[in-house]
Design a protein around this motif. Structure first.
Motif, PDB file in Angstrom:
ATOM      1  N   ARG A  90       0.785  -1.404   0.018  1.00 10.27           N
ATOM      2  CA  ARG A  90      -0.213  -0.204  -0.087  1.00 10.27           C
ATOM      3  C   ARG A  90       0.819   1.137  -0.545  1.00 10.27           C
ATOM      4  O   ARG A  90       1.945   0.949   0.431  1.00 10.27           O
ATOM      5  CB  ARG A  90      -0.619  -0.344   1.213  1.00 10.27           C
ATOM      6  CG  ARG A  90      -0.083   0.347   2.483  1.00 10.27           C
ATOM      7  CD  ARG A  90      -1.509   0.038   4.087  1.00 10.27           C
ATOM      8  NE  ARG A  90      -1.793   0.987   3.720  1.00 10.27           N
ATOM      9  CZ  ARG A  90      -1.670   2.015   4.510  1.00 10.27           C
ATOM     10  NH1 ARG A  90      -1.159   1.872   5.777  1.00 10.27           N
ATOM     11  NH2 ARG A  90      -2.550   2.975   5.127  1.00 10.27           N
ATOM     12  N   VAL A  91      -0.196   2.568  -0.607  1.00  4.35           N
ATOM     13  CA  VAL A  91       1.359   3.614   0.236  1.00  4.35           C
ATOM     14  C   VAL A  91      -0.047   4.220   1.198  1.00  4.35           C
ATOM     15  O   VAL A  91      -1.084   4.232   1.237  1.00  4.35           O
ATOM     16  CB  VAL A  91       1.085   4.460  -1.371  1.00  4.35           C
ATOM     17  CG1 VAL A  91       1.615   3.902  -2.345  1.00  4.35           C
ATOM     18  CG2 VAL A  91      -0.631   4.444  -2.008  1.00  4.35           C
ATOM     19  N   PHE A  92       0.686   4.852   1.912  1.00  4.76           N
ATOM     20  CA  PHE A  92      -0.123   6.151   2.603  1.00  4.76           C
ATOM     21  C   PHE A  92       0.881   7.810   2.909  1.00  4.76           C
ATOM     22  O   PHE A  92       1.389   7.920   1.702  1.00  4.76           O
ATOM     23  CB  PHE A  92       0.492   6.001   4.716  1.00  4.76           C
ATOM     24  CG  PHE A  92       1.678   5.712   5.276  1.00  4.76           C
ATOM     25  CD1 PHE A  92       1.482   6.103   6.124  1.00  4.76           C
ATOM     26  CD2 PHE A  92       2.803   4.561   4.892  1.00  4.76           C
ATOM     27  CE1 PHE A  92       3.219   6.951   6.241  1.00  4.76           C
ATOM     28  CE2 PHE A  92       3.852   4.852   4.886  1.00  4.76           C
ATOM     29  CZ  PHE A  92       4.184   5.337   6.297  1.00  4.76           C
ATOM     30  N   GLY A  93      -0.218   7.950   3.675  1.00  7.33           N
ATOM     31  CA  GLY A  93       0.492   9.515   3.636  1.00  7.33           C
ATOM     32  C   GLY A  93       0.171  10.797   2.930  1.00  7.33           C
ATOM     33  O   GLY A  93       0.434  11.787   2.267  1.00  7.33           O
ATOM     34  N   ALA A  94      -0.872  10.416   1.810  1.00 13.47           N
ATOM     35  CA  ALA A  94      -1.558  11.120   0.842  1.00 13.47           C
ATOM     36  C   ALA A  94      -1.979  12.304   1.474  1.00 13.47           C
ATOM     37  O   ALA A  94      -2.944  12.166   2.874  1.00 13.47           O
ATOM     38  CB  ALA A  94      -2.564  10.526   0.219  1.00 13.47           C
ATOM     39  N   GLY A  95      -1.729  13.459   1.394  1.00 12.92           N
ATOM     40  CA  GLY A  95      -2.329  15.093   2.424  1.00 12.92           C
ATOM     41  C   GLY A  95      -1.633  15.059   3.580  1.00 12.92           C
ATOM     42  O   GLY A  95      -2.028  15.992   3.711  1.00 12.92           O
ATOM     43  N   GLU A  96      -0.757  14.312   3.903  1.00  7.45           N
ATOM     44  CA  GLU A  96      -0.524  14.138   4.882  1.00  7.45           C
ATOM     45  C   GLU A  96       1.346  14.844   5.439  1.00  7.45           C
ATOM     46  O   GLU A  96       1.731  15.559   5.380  1.00  7.45           O
ATOM     47  CB  GLU A  96       0.187  13.369   5.643  1.00  7.45           C
ATOM     48  CG  GLU A  96      -1.653  12.612   6.104  1.00  7.45           C
ATOM     49  CD  GLU A  96      -1.420  10.970   7.828  1.00  7.45           C
ATOM     50  OE1 GLU A  96       0.117  11.346   8.176  1.00  7.45           O
ATOM     51  OE2 GLU A  96      -1.400   9.997   7.394  1.00  7.45           O
ATOM     52  N   PHE A  97       2.279  15.013   4.107  1.00  6.48           N
ATOM     53  CA  PHE A  97       3.448  14.509   3.800  1.00  6.48           C
ATOM     54  C   PHE A  97       3.526  16.009   2.926  1.00  6.48           C
ATOM     55  O   PHE A  97       2.578  16.219   1.963  1.00  6.48           O
ATOM     56  CB  PHE A  97       4.772  13.698   3.148  1.00  6.48           C
ATOM     57  CG  PHE A  97       4.354  12.385   3.906  1.00  6.48           C
ATOM     58  CD1 PHE A  97       4.607  12.197   5.622  1.00  6.48           C
ATOM     59  CD2 PHE A  97       3.765  11.293   3.712  1.00  6.48           C
ATOM     60  CE1 PHE A  97       4.734  11.576   6.414  1.00  6.48           C
ATOM     61  CE2 PHE A  97       3.670  10.003   4.361  1.00  6.48           C
ATOM     62  CZ  PHE A  97       4.143   9.937   5.958  1.00  6.48           C
ATOM     63  N   ASN A  98       4.585  16.645   3.237  1.00 11.81           N
ATOM     64  CA  ASN A  98       5.085  17.458   2.072  1.00 11.81           C
ATOM     65  C   ASN A  98       6.508  17.378   1.447  1.00 11.81           C
ATOM     66  O   ASN A  98       7.203  17.996   2.097  1.00 11.81           O
ATOM     67  CB  ASN A  98       4.836  19.040   2.321  1.00 11.81           C
ATOM     68  CG  ASN A  98       4.826  20.423   1.739  1.00 11.81           C
ATOM     69  OD1 ASN A  98       5.452  20.196   0.803  1.00 11.81           O
ATOM     70  ND2 ASN A  98       4.312  21.009   2.719  1.00 11.81           N
ATOM     71  N   LEU A  99       6.511  17.374   0.405  1.00  6.27           N
ATOM     72  CA  LEU A  99       7.754  16.643  -0.413  1.00  6.27           C
ATOM     73  C   LEU A  99       8.357  15.436   1.132  1.00  6.27           C
ATOM     74  O   LEU A  99       9.976  16.167   1.441  1.00  6.27           O
ATOM     75  CB  LEU A  99       9.072  18.281  -0.214  1.00  6.27           C
ATOM     76  CG  LEU A  99       9.571  17.469  -1.616  1.00  6.27           C
ATOM     77  CD1 LEU A  99      10.085  18.871  -2.487  1.00  6.27           C
ATOM     78  CD2 LEU A  99      10.743  16.299  -1.490  1.00  6.27           C
ATOM     79  N   PRO A 100       8.024  13.541   1.166  1.00  5.21           N
ATOM     80  CA  PRO A 100       8.496  13.765   1.438  1.00  5.21           C
ATOM     81  C   PRO A 100      10.083  12.889   1.794  1.00  5.21           C
ATOM     82  O   PRO A 100      10.236  12.279   0.031  1.00  5.21           O
ATOM     83  CB  PRO A 100       7.530  12.420   2.113  1.00  5.21           C
ATOM     84  CG  PRO A 100       7.219  12.332   0.751  1.00  5.21           C
ATOM     85  CD  PRO A 100       6.701  13.436   0.692  1.00  5.21           C
TER      86      PRO A 100
END
Length: 307
Positions: free
Chosen positions: A287-297
């Motif tokens: 899966r992928v996670f963090g959409a909308g949470e991260f800012n250029l991880p």
């Protein structure tokens, strides 16, 4: 006949003594893992997010974040014992945090000493810390006998670093990705403060190589410019053999981190991709996670707590 009998008796006595010693002095049990966390640096947001991955590595649970005004273009990270280092690419420094409490890191200092220029990746072996300088095409070397007071002991390049980014170590071999020249440089670090360049590789399989991670004899390289990851067999660390490529959920991949049989890849597009690497040469997208949470991880590091 007597000599033969003595020999037999001695052999039996040695076996008995061995059993007695084993009973009286049993080996201590291996330390058990009591907690595990994933740290994700957000380059554009100047912060690091903390996720609990102990119960389920494929389902990270956010438990905190930190900055404290000490992060500026947060990039690569590395941990030794209870000390976390975060490269600040924008301010040419490396921030130091005490992570005795893993979900509440405490800033304890930073360093530069005029030796950092666009610091991007960090790697540690023993009491030696390496920092890749993307802007000056060098890597700085620090003695971290005192983890909170790194001492600059040298730097290296030898014309083999071109936009150096992430680093990974296995045994006495150091790998550094060159995002500009589409290569990965290989160094022998038998003497940690005097790395010796022993080669580089590409094989037309690297396109803007950024992140790198190792599990056993398998090395992964994230290709930022074509959103793939290359897999190499490093049974011979100085001569990596390309095995295959994979994609599935990669979008401008940067750094990588591994926790057991789970591979994490930071996508600069704003997510972190998770793969099951039970079979290291056949990563399975989970899966992928963090959409909308991260800012250029960008940076990833796993912290394991033993009890």
């Amino acid at each position: 006949m007597k000599k033969k009998l003595k020999k037999i008796l001695k052999k039996k006595l040695r076996k008995k003594l061995k059993k007695i010693r084993k009973h009286l002095c049993p080996k201590p049990p291996p330390p058990s893992v009591i907690a595990q966390f994933l740290y994700v640096s957000n380059y554009s947001a100047n912060r690091v997010d903390i996720f609990d991955i102990f119960n389920n590595p494929t389902n990270p649970v956010r438990v905190g974040q930190f900055n404290g005004g000490n992060l500026h273009g947060a990039a690569g990270m590395a941990i030794t014992d209870t000390t976390l280092y975060v490269a600040n690419q924008s301010s040419n420094t490396v921030a130091i945090y005490d992570i005795t409490n893993p979900i509440a890191p405490v800033h304890v200092g930073q360093f530069n000493s005029g030796n950092l220029s666009g610091p991007t990746g960090i790697a540690i072996t023993g009491t030696t810390l390496y920092v890749s300088n993307q802007s000056s095409n060098t890597a700085a070397i620090y003695d971290i006998t005192n983890p909170r007071a790194p001492v600059h002991v040298g730097q290296f390049n030898s014309g083999n670093l071109h936009g150096p980014c992430a680093m990974a170590i296995t045994g006495t071999t150091l790998y550094i990705t060159n995002v500009v020249s589409d290569t990965v440089a290989i160094y022998n670090i038998t003497n940690p403060i005097a790395p010796v360049h022993v080669g580089q590789f590409n094989g037309a399989n690297l396109v803007g190589p950024d992140g790198v991670a190792i599990t056993g004899t398998t090395l992964y390289v994230a290709n930022q410019n074509n959103s793939t990851a290359a897999i190499y067999d490093i049974t011979n660390p100085n001569a990596p053999v390309h095995v295959r490529q994979f994609n599935g959920n990669l979008d401008t991949p940067a750094t990588m981190a591994i926790a057991g049989t789970t591979l994490y890849v930071a996508n600069e597009a704003g997510t972190v991709a998770i793969y099951d690497i039970t079979n290291p040469i056949n990563p399975v997208p989970v899966r992928v996670f963090g959409a909308g949470e991260f800012n250029l991880p960008y940076g990833l590091v796993v912290y394991t707590v033993f009890g």
